[in-house]
Design an enzyme around this catalytic site. Structure first.
Site, PDB file in Angstrom:
ATOM      1  N   SER A  75      25.196 -14.935 -20.820  1.00  0.00           N
ATOM      2  CA  SER A  75      25.531 -14.618 -19.440  1.00  0.00           C
ATOM      3  C   SER A  75      24.315 -14.784 -18.531  1.00  0.00           C
ATOM      4  O   SER A  75      23.712 -15.857 -18.503  1.00  0.00           O
ATOM      5  CB  SER A  75      26.141 -13.211 -19.378  1.00  0.00           C
ATOM      6  OG  SER A  75      26.839 -13.021 -18.180  1.00  0.00           O
ATOM      7  N   ASP A 129      37.190 -17.117 -21.951  1.00  0.00           N
ATOM      8  CA  ASP A 129      36.220 -16.445 -21.080  1.00  0.00           C
ATOM      9  C   ASP A 129      36.943 -15.915 -19.851  1.00  0.00           C
ATOM     10  O   ASP A 129      37.559 -16.663 -19.105  1.00  0.00           O
ATOM     11  CB  ASP A 129      35.101 -17.403 -20.672  1.00  0.00           C
ATOM     12  CG  ASP A 129      33.909 -16.692 -20.069  1.00  0.00           C
ATOM     13  OD1 ASP A 129      34.107 -15.847 -19.169  1.00  0.00           O
ATOM     14  OD2 ASP A 129      32.773 -16.989 -20.486  1.00  0.00           O
ATOM     15  N   HIS A 156      33.924 -13.956 -23.105  1.00  0.00           N
ATOM     16  CA  HIS A 156      32.537 -13.989 -22.622  1.00  0.00           C
ATOM     17  C   HIS A 156      31.681 -13.122 -23.545  1.00  0.00           C
ATOM     18  O   HIS A 156      31.213 -12.045 -23.160  1.00  0.00           O
ATOM     19  CB  HIS A 156      32.519 -13.461 -21.180  1.00  0.00           C
ATOM     20  CG  HIS A 156      31.281 -13.800 -20.432  1.00  0.00           C
ATOM     21  ND1 HIS A 156      31.069 -15.038 -19.879  1.00  0.00           N
ATOM     22  CD2 HIS A 156      30.190 -13.064 -20.135  1.00  0.00           C
ATOM     23  CE1 HIS A 156      29.900 -15.038 -19.268  1.00  0.00           C
ATOM     24  NE2 HIS A 156      29.341 -13.864 -19.417  1.00  0.00           N
TER      25      HIS A 156
END
Length: 186
Positions: A75, A129, A156
């Site tokens: 991320s 995601d 994610h």
């Protein structure tokens, strides 16, 4: 220790998006991720925080913990790792787990970040995601000259390192099965 880095002001200064408690409308996440709608002061603060984060990681690698073979992140951390990999061609590899889009790097940073990553890279991206679109997930890999991509069925997240993911990781790192052990929770 690396865990102590999460308490640094710069870590929180650019990585979190929050709506005011009294916000009636849903937060425009796409605008927040792109940095649109930030005041000049907020953008300058974000640029300073990202620059500080990149420099901090580079200092940690170069001065305290050499030799380091590679870097990885997920991320926001994946985006910082991508910037470090772009600036550090001496690294042997970069592994990206669902990085935020390259375009999220502030253009007003006080350090130069090359627009391509030359070190070999592995991109482990989630088909489900819930935060980023496929186009956003492909933003960092599209900057890489020598990349391998692996899609997993999750979101994610860093997927469990078993099966196809573990095999791809072994291939990417050039490690035999007996050398790289994957520990699974019971």
């Amino acid at each position: 220790s690396a865990a102590g880095e999460y308490g640094r002001e710069s870590y929180f200064g650019w990585g979190l998006v929050a709506a005011p408690a009294d916000a009636g409308d849903a937060l425009d996440l796409a605008a927040a991720l792109s940095g649109r709608g930030l005041s000049a002061e907020e953008e300058a603060g974000r640029a300073a925080a990202v620059s500080e984060s990149v420099r901090h990681v580079e200092c940690w690698i170069e001065k305290q913990h050499s030799p380091i073979s590679g870097i990885c992140g997920i991320s926001d951390g994946g985006l910082i790792a991508a910037a470090v990999a772009a600036r550090s061609p001496s690294l042997q590899f970069f592994i990206n787990f669902c990085s935020m889009p390259w375009e999220r790097l502030p253009t007003s940073m006080d350090l130069e970040v090359p627009q391509s990553i030359t070190v070999p890279s592995l991109h482990v991206l989630g088909r489900a995601d819930e935060l980023l679109s496929a186009a956003q997930l492909l933003s960092v890999p599209s900057r890489c000259e020598n990349m391998t991509m692996l899609w997993h069925k999750g979101g994610h997240v860093v997927p469990l390192l078993d099966g196809a993911v573990a095999a791809a990781l072994r291939r990417f790192l050039g490690v035999r099965s007996a050398t790289l052990s994957i520990v699974q929770a019971p």
